[in-house]
Design an enzyme around this catalytic site. Structure first.
Site, PDB file in Angstrom:
ATOM      1  N   ASP A 144     -48.261 -68.790  -5.698  1.00  0.00           N
ATOM      2  CA  ASP A 144     -47.848 -67.553  -5.279  1.00  0.00           C
ATOM      3  C   ASP A 144     -48.568 -67.173  -3.827  1.00  0.00           C
ATOM      4  O   ASP A 144     -49.423 -67.818  -3.556  1.00  0.00           O
ATOM      5  CB  ASP A 144     -48.168 -66.616  -6.316  1.00  0.00           C
ATOM      6  CG  ASP A 144     -49.621 -66.363  -6.681  1.00  0.00           C
ATOM      7  OD1 ASP A 144     -50.246 -66.573  -5.919  1.00  0.00           O
ATOM      8  OD2 ASP A 144     -50.034 -65.868  -7.722  1.00  0.00           O
ATOM      9  N   VAL A 145     -48.200 -66.272  -3.332  1.00  0.00           N
ATOM     10  CA  VAL A 145     -48.785 -65.677  -2.085  1.00  0.00           C
ATOM     11  C   VAL A 145     -49.966 -65.566  -2.091  1.00  0.00           C
ATOM     12  O   VAL A 145     -50.693 -66.126  -1.183  1.00  0.00           O
ATOM     13  CB  VAL A 145     -47.840 -64.426  -1.690  1.00  0.00           C
ATOM     14  CG1 VAL A 145     -48.705 -64.068  -0.194  1.00  0.00           C
ATOM     15  CG2 VAL A 145     -46.356 -64.465  -1.300  1.00  0.00           C
TER      16      VAL A 145
END
Length: 191
Positions: free
Chosen positions: A49-50
């Protein structure tokens, strides 16, 4: 016969694990913005994820991607900084499987390996995690053979120790080693 290409990268914090942003609202950094000329049809094998960083494998070969992501036999190891001084009870819950939510459904994670580790001394992130004035933190190593959506973050939160920083350090026999954030290496094969 098409010669496929394979890459090992250290995904930096703040980047999506993709080349095309399907969201129209907010501009996010994409892998194609790294200083490397990826060929067409390059795909990430799994995702980070980011807010996560670390080892990400890329390939132009869908069969290699399928082997790593869907068979459930390739281990993925994460170093995780959690909020608080983690307890033995929480470690046992994580090891034995813990109930988390996946897309609105209850899911019991499979048993995995979890050990407390010393601070791995990763370089500072651009966005600092936080400092000791806010209380203690702990580092653990979590090794899984599955990879549900935001699984490690959900697991540590369910155990009472939310994730502050997450770095994938290994996929199978491939390790992050000394790759710096944003660095890309092309390899002959992944598996």
């Amino acid at each position: 016969m098409t010669k496929h290409r394979h890459f090992i990268i250290h995904k930096p914090y703040g980047f999506l694990s993709q080349f095309i942003n399907n969201q129209t609202k907010r501009r996010k950094k994409l892998l194609g913005e790294l200083d490397f000329d990826f060929p067409e049809k390059t795909m990430a094998i799994g995702r980070l994820d980011v807010k996560s960083e670390g080892l990400l494998l890329l390939t132009t070969d869908g069969k290699v991607s399928d082997h790593i992501t869907t068979r459930g036999k390739v281990e993925k190891e994460y170093y995780v900084q959690v909020d608080g001084a983690i307890t033995n009870e929480a470690i046992e819950k994580l090891k034995n499987g813990i109930e988390i939510g996946i897309h609105g459904e209850k899911y019991m994670t499979k048993p995995c390996k979890v050990v407390v580790i010393e601070n791995p001394n990763f370089p500072e992130r651009i966005y600092k995690v936080r400092d000791d004035r806010h209380g203690p933190t702990s580092w653990i190593s979590v090794t899984l053979q599955e990879g549900k959506y935001r699984q490690v973050r959900k697991m540590t939160s369910a155990a009472g120790f939310p994730t502050l920083r997450l770095v994938r350090v290994r996929v199978g026999d491939i390790v992050l080693n000394d790759l710096k954030a944003g660095e890309v290496i092309e390899v002959d094969k992944l598996y």
